[in-house]
Scaffold this motif. Structure first.
Motif, short mmCIF file in Angstrom:
data_model
loop_
_atom_site.label_atom_id
_atom_site.label_comp_id
_atom_site.label_asym_id
_atom_site.label_seq_id
_atom_site.Cartn_x
_atom_site.Cartn_y
_atom_site.Cartn_z
N LEU A 202 -2.12 61.42 47.13
CA LEU A 202 -2.57 60.83 48.34
C LEU A 202 -3.55 60.33 48.00
N LEU A 203 -4.39 60.78 46.85
CA LEU A 203 -5.80 60.09 46.55
C LEU A 203 -5.46 58.83 45.84
N LEU A 204 -4.14 58.97 45.11
CA LEU A 204 -3.12 57.13 44.61
C LEU A 204 -3.72 56.58 45.91
N ALA A 260 -15.61 55.65 43.20
CA ALA A 260 -15.50 57.55 43.84
C ALA A 260 -13.85 58.05 43.02
N LEU A 261 -13.31 57.18 42.94
CA LEU A 261 -12.13 57.47 42.84
C LEU A 261 -11.15 57.14 41.04
N GLY A 262 -12.35 57.08 40.38
CA GLY A 262 -12.44 56.46 38.71
C GLY A 262 -10.96 57.33 37.80
N GLY A 263 -11.54 58.72 38.43
CA GLY A 263 -10.68 59.54 37.56
C GLY A 263 -8.99 59.79 38.37
N VAL A 264 -9.33 58.86 39.05
CA VAL A 264 -7.52 59.57 39.19
C VAL A 264 -6.45 58.52 38.86
N THR A 265 -7.05 57.69 38.14
CA THR A 265 -5.83 56.99 37.99
C THR A 265 -6.95 56.04 36.93
N GLY A 266 -5.18 55.45 35.39
CA GLY A 266 -6.02 54.59 34.36
C GLY A 266 -6.42 53.27 34.55
N SER A 267 -5.55 52.92 35.59
CA SER A 267 -5.31 51.68 36.30
C SER A 267 -5.70 50.75 37.36
N TRP A 268 -6.92 51.38 37.41
CA TRP A 268 -7.76 50.65 38.47
C TRP A 268 -7.96 49.45 37.36
N LEU C 578 0.05 50.44 40.98
CA LEU C 578 -0.20 52.34 40.79
C LEU C 578 1.05 52.96 40.43
N ALA C 579 2.13 52.99 40.58
CA ALA C 579 3.11 53.14 41.01
C ALA C 579 4.02 53.30 39.24
N LEU C 580 3.47 52.26 38.73
CA LEU C 580 3.91 51.92 37.16
C LEU C 580 3.33 52.52 36.58
N GLY C 581 1.83 51.71 36.75
CA GLY C 581 0.59 52.62 36.33
C GLY C 581 -0.24 53.80 35.76
N ALA C 582 1.12 54.98 37.14
CA ALA C 582 1.29 56.18 37.25
C ALA C 582 1.75 57.54 36.75
#
Lengths: 497, 101, 582
Positions: A202-204, A260-268, C578-582
């Motif tokens: 959801l956060l993603l 704020a969502l910095g920790g949600v994924t490393g893909s930003w 995002l789907a690829l990265g996560a």
């Protein structure tokens, strides 16, 4: 309710001035002049709390002000946006005096302009997600009115409609993102979200929605389609504001939300770099064959947003401030250079077309021989576009260098290749910037130049000031880096790195 | 399905419907209506989020704020539509596509 | 002392540029005078700087952040190039007093020339890669603006744009090098890099080496980036002499020479350098043979001679390359300025319209022939000594095939040189119209350069000593001047080269008897006229880019529905990433 501080005055002054400008403009006998002077005085006065807030920030760190549930938070990142919008706003107000002198409804124009300046300062200081959206929406509303200011002109109206609809779609997507964040973390405070956020779908999705939602305003490709219309059809001073500050304010909002969502994924980081590359190549190619000067400059803004995205992406990816510092330095430089380019092109548009009652576009062909009659304007335009093209010793090169240097410091071959690709894009961009200079310095004047009237002196003042600034910052970058260096660190801190 | 999920799905459905409308309609008034449908979806999502996080009052106040802000946008949008009709004589989007390339 | 002189050598022309601009085009006389005064003063400062050469930074400016410290190092390579830039620069400015008299936009002209002179000095003396790149680009900017000085002429604008874009494209190689140095050493000092180059990862060093080669080839108009130089001939002739013959185009060779110690070990690098030099020297000589525009002949000849210098660096002859650079700067500036006097006098650049000008322009004829003999490499002129030294180094330290090619190119050089001299000054006059006499300033500038062409080779000893003493990373030994001359005079290679040059001369002399051979070579001549396909390649790239731009413009339909689809498309991209990265 807390005491009024420098921070709140800095935001409140322009916002309080807005109705005053409108009313004074309505009631005064010489309404245009009264509105213009009130606006100018309000913006000049706002520099006092700005200086105080900057000093407070320097002495005692981040300034926080709470009013009930609403919190304002001034860090170095917010200060940078405040400086940019106040600076360009003041110059544009000065410029608009002669530029808009023949228009009706100037009180609305100046009121909206000053409101937008105040709102953008507030946007930088928003400490919670919903607050951020409110400022963002207020900025959008203010700029809708300004883009379609020539509401009798079909082209302006068309640009205004597209801008409004696309912005509104973006704004709904942001709201959806906010709702998802609230549902998942139970809070809207940016710092609290960062503490709560974990890597959930959801956060993603919220991050994706906000990237696109704010991305519309940032003009990330392929959400950019409104930009060339809006930026070319607005009155030139507004074009300068839109390209120089407003899309950047959108970027600030995007980065606050993603932070704020910095920790949600490393893909930003990768995501931002991807959009950076897209923006650079699309912006430059779209501008390459463009014959209308203001539209060309609008497309070039796409490319420059690309450099900023690249720099920020590198910083987020590598968790090092250098890329963000470069990107924010570029944000300031772009504000100066694109502001200058639009104001100089606008001065020509005004004297060659508008003053003659013609609302046609300024074409590259119209520039022919401009230097012989309008030497300072032509010089300003040349300095602006060569600086945008990244030629040293002008400001644009210095910030690009900082971005590229950050890219190479990652020692990641993909990012190094991306930096070279960005350099290649700068070379490509000269393919459309340089011909503008060549045209201006021809001897045989265009029909428009031959008929044109002299440029009003007040129109030249902001152009000269910005020309000097672009050269000065290029020769001595620390003149602006005192703002961008701490701001880059603050941005990274907002991501929690 | 939990309440939240049901509400979120309907929110997204509303937004999707609005978006679909924006993709196919050629009429400026219908564009404004489609935007309104999208915003209604966002409102549902906000209220649902407030309820899901046990802060129904917060969700509702957010929704109220959005309604106010959105009204302003809708009013400006309709004002543009009136002006377009006056200047262009039509509300067809295809007549509003002169800025291209 | 040195810091002051450096400041003056860069600052004087720049202040002059501002002064000329401020003087305004209404005061043309004053503009001429200001330009001459400031450029000559800069030349004097540069000459005074020569004795205070050294290998330590003489001037440092701390900027901080990613820019580090900007340093100026007055080492042998630098002060020498700075002196060439300012001295030839001031002569070009003096020449301009006559050449540009009565032209419009004089302020822009002189301001750009003076800006260029200062930037070229800065480039030569830069001690940091960042600063080097900045000055590198400023010279490119001035070059572009001066090529397109006659903006009303579409050919001039196209030439300027092409020069700008090609040199910028190559310049990316240098930019990458500077960025790598910054990323690995934390600063971009050239001395740091030269000292620690071996600590770089191999791939990075290779990228730097080949990047520098690309940058140098673009700047020095070497194959395959040479196409901009002939187009640059649309510039006013003093600018061609200064920027496109004597100074800026040398920056590439200078770059290769400066970084030679770091790059010589990179696999394939020296071979690539030799190849670039050889191809440029050879192909450009052939193109010079068929060109009919006087300035284009000189432009191709410049490419060809720069090829000799690049080749010299490739075989390790750093001193030989710089020595030839000096000779070439002097005699090519002379040839260009003399050609400018001719063009100014007859009003055309087409050699078919000239002929027989020896009677009307005796002084110009004399100085031009001196320059031409130096270009052909005939003994006792400066071009002879340096070219022989290059070939000597090539024979001993380089591959034989390359040497053979360079030797052949020397023969072709002699051939096209004599063809050019003949077409311009001898035979019967083919054009019509009055021939204006050259002015005093023109005679002064060309006379000084002619004297230099006759004597500059005497500086070899001091020059060698200067290089050897101030370049700690280059393994150079200082040959005593007399030994150097003796080596050249006694080497068999010298006589071989002279024989080839004589063959070239003879080929022109017996050109009518060789008509059969000429016909046999006709396809080659046609290829040379077509620039061996490089022109077509350039055009294809430009057309492809323009086509891509046009097709992308079609996506901007203006219709709101498509715009909204763009937003949906963006959402899809983001979700996919995002789907690829996560």
């Amino acid at each position: 309710m807390g005491e009024m501080t420098a921070l709140t005055w800095m935001i409140a002054l322009p916002l309080l001035a807005t109705p005053a400008i409108y009313l004074i403009g309505r009631l005064a006998r010489d309404s245009s002049r009264a509105a213009r002077w009130t606006a100018l005085i309000a913006l000049l006065l706002a520099w006092i709390p700005f200086a105080q807030a900057a000093a407070d920030l320097h002495d005692s760190g981040t300034q926080i002000y709470t009013l009930g549930a609403i919190a304002l938070r001034l860090d170095d990142f917010a200060l940078l946006l405040a400086a940019l919008s106040l600076g360009l706003g003041t110059l544009v107000t000065l410029y608009s005096g002669p530029y808009m002198q023949a228009e009706d409804g100037q009180e609305k124009y100046y009121a909206s302009l000053v409101a937008v300046v105040g709102v953008m300062i507030g946007l930088g200081c928003a400490a919670d997600l919903f607050n951020l959206w409110v400022w963002f929406e207020a900025m959008a509303v203010g700029t809708f009115l300004l883009v379609a200011f020539y509401h009798e002109q079909p082209a302006s109206l068309e640009a205004g409609v597209k801008y409004l609809v696309q912005s509104a779609v973006g704004s709904v997507l942001v709201l959806l993102g906010i709702a998802l964040v609230l549902a998942e973390t139970g809070t809207l405070d940016l710092a609290a979200i960062r503490a709560e956020a974990s890597s959930t779908t959801l956060l993603l999705a919220a991050g994706a929605l906000m990237t696109i939602g704010f991305g519309v305003k940032v003009a990330m490709v392929p959400m950019h389609t409104w930009l060339p219309d809006a930026h070319s059809q607005a009155p030139s001073g507004i074009s300068a504001m839109l390209s120089g500050v407003v899309i950047e304010a959108g970027l600030v909002a995007l980065l606050r939300a993603l932070g704020a969502l910095g920790g949600v994924t490393g893909s930003w980081g990768e995501l931002l770099m991807l959009f950076g590359a897209l923006n650079m190549v699309a912006g430059n190619l779209l501008a390459l064959r463009q014959q209308q000067v203001k539209r060309l400059l609008a497309y070039s803004s796409l490319a420059h947003i690309g450099y900023m995205l690249l720099g920020v992406g590198i910083a987020v990816y590598a968790r090092e401030a250098a890329g963000a510092q470069g990107a924010l330095f570029h944000m300031l430089n772009h504000g100066l250079m694109k502001g200058l380019a639009f104001l100089a092109a606008g001065a020509l548009l005004y004297t060659l077309h508008i003053a003659a009652g013609d609302h046609g576009p300024l074409t590259v062909r119209d520039l022919d021989g401009a230097a012989s009659r309008y030497p300072l304007i032509a010089l300003g335009l040349s300095v602006a576009v060569l600086g945008l093209g990244g030629l040293p010793p002008l400001a644009g090169f210095m910030s690009k260098w900082q971005i590229f240097a950050a890219g190479f410091e990652t020692r990641n071959h993909w990012i190094e290749a991306l930096a070279i690709f960005a350099g290649l894009n700068s070379v490509l961009s000269l393919g459309y910037y340089a011909p503008l200079v060549n045209a201006a310095y021809r001897h045989a004047p265009s029909e428009a130049v031959r008929r044109g009237k002299p440029v009003p002196a007040l129109l030249q003042v902001p152009v000269i000031a910005l020309t000097v600034a672009v050269v000065a910052v290029g020769v001595w970058p620390p003149l602006l880096q005192w703002l961008s260096e701490p701001a880059g660190r603050a941005l990274l801190a907002a991501f929690g790195f | 399905m939990s309440t939240l999920e049901i509400m979120l799905v309907s929110a997204f459905a509303l937004v999707g419907a609005g978006l679909y409308g924006l993709l196919i309609t050629r009429n400026l008034i219908k564009v404004v209506i489609a935007l309104q449908i999208m915003v209604k979806g966002a409102l549902v999502a906000l209220v649902a989020a407030g309820q899901a996080s046990d802060q129904l009052a917060l969700g509702q106040s957010l929704a109220m704020t959005v309604i106010v802000a959105d009204t302003v946008v809708a009013v400006i949008g309709l004002a543009f539509a009136v002006q377009v009709k006056r200047v262009r004589g039509t509300l067809d989007l295809r007549a509003l596509a002169e800025l291209r390339g | 002392m040195a810091d002051w002189l450096i400041g003056l050598t860069i600052g004087l022309p720049w202040i002059g540029a501002l002064a000329v601009w401020l003087a305004g085009d209404r005061r043309a006389e004053m503009q001429h005078r200001l330009a001459v005064v400031f450029s000559v003063a800069a030349g004097a400062a540069a000459l005074l700087l020569l004795p205070s050469y050294g290998d330590a930074p003489a001037l440092s400016i701390e900027v901080g952040s990613v820019f580090g410290t900007l340093t100026f190092v007055p080492d042998g390579l630098g002060v020498f190039l700075a002196a060439v830039a300012t001295v030839v620069g001031s002569l070009a400015v003096i020449f301009s007093v006559d050449y540009m008299r009565g032209e419009a936009s004089l302020g822009r002209y002189y301001a750009l020339v003076l800006l260029f002179i200062g930037a070229m000095v800065g480039l030569a003396l830069s001690g940091s890669l960042f600063l080097l790149f900045v000055f590198w680009e400023i010279t490119a900017l001035c070059s572009y603006a001066l090529i397109a000085f006659y903006n009303d002429d579409p050919k001039a604008v196209a030439g300027g744009l092409r020069a700008l874009i090609i040199t910028q494209f190559g310049g990316l190689g240098l930019l990458a090098g500077a960025l790598i140095a910054y990323a690995y050493f934390g600063d971009t000092q050239i001395s740091t890099f030269l000292a620690r180059a071996d600590t770089l990862p191999e791939s990075m060093l290779a990228l730097m080496a080949f990047g520098a080669l690309a940058a140098a080839a673009a700047k020095s108009a070497q194959v395959p980036f040479h196409t901009w130089l002939p187009g640059a001939m649309e510039a006013p002739t003093p600018v061609s002499a200064l920027i496109h013959a004597a100074t800026m185009v040398n920056a590439g060779v200078y770059l290769l020479a400066r970084f030679y110690p770091a790059f010589e070990g990179v696999a394939g690098w020296t071979t690539a350098v030799i190849l670039v030099g050889l191809l440029s020297a050879f192909l450009a000589a052939l193109m010079a043979l068929v060109a009919i525009d006087l300035k284009r002949v000189l432009a191709y000849s410049t490419i060809s001679q720069l090829g000799y210098m690049v080749y010299a660096v490739g075989v390790g002859g750093v001193f030989a390359s710089q020595f030839h650079l000096l000779s070439h700067a002097v005699f090519k500036a002379l040839l260009f300025l003399a050609a400018g006097a001719v063009i100014h006098s007859v009003g055309t650049r087409d050699m078919r319209q000239m002929g027989g000008l020896r009677r009307e322009l005796p002084f110009i004829r004399t100085v031009f022939v001196i320059g031409a003999l130096a270009l052909a490499g005939l003994p006792l002129l400066n071009g002879f000594w340096s070219k022989e030294l290059v070939l000597e180094d090539g024979l001993h330290h380089g591959p034989v095939w390359a040497y053979a090619g360079m030797l052949l190119a020397a023969g072709i050089t002699a051939l096209y040189t004599f063809r050019m001299v003949w077409l311009v000054f001898y035979g019967e006059r083919r054009g019509a119209g009055h021939v204006h006499a050259p002015g005093l300033a023109m005679k002064l500038a060309t006379g000084i350069l002619a004297a230099g062409t006759l004597t500059s080779w005497l500086l070899a000893g001091g020059f060698g000593k200067m290089l050897a003493e101030s370049l700690p990373f280059h393994d150079l030994h200082a040959p005593a001047a007399l030994d150097l001359y003796e080596t050249i005079v006694t080497a068999p290679a010298t006589y071989l080269a002279l024989a080839v040059i004589a063959l070239g001369l003879a080929a022109w002399w017996w050109r009518d008897r060789l008509a059969g051979a000429r016909d046999a070579l006709a396809p080659l001549a046609r290829a040379a006229e077509a620039d061996f396909g490089f022109e077509a390649l350039n055009r294809r790239i430009v057309t492809a880019t323009a086509a891509a731009a046009e097709s992308l413009r079609a996506t901007q339909t203006g219709l709101l529905n498509w715009n909204v689809l763009g937003i949906v498309g963006g959402l899809v991209i983001v979700l996919a990433v995002l789907a690829l990265g996560a």
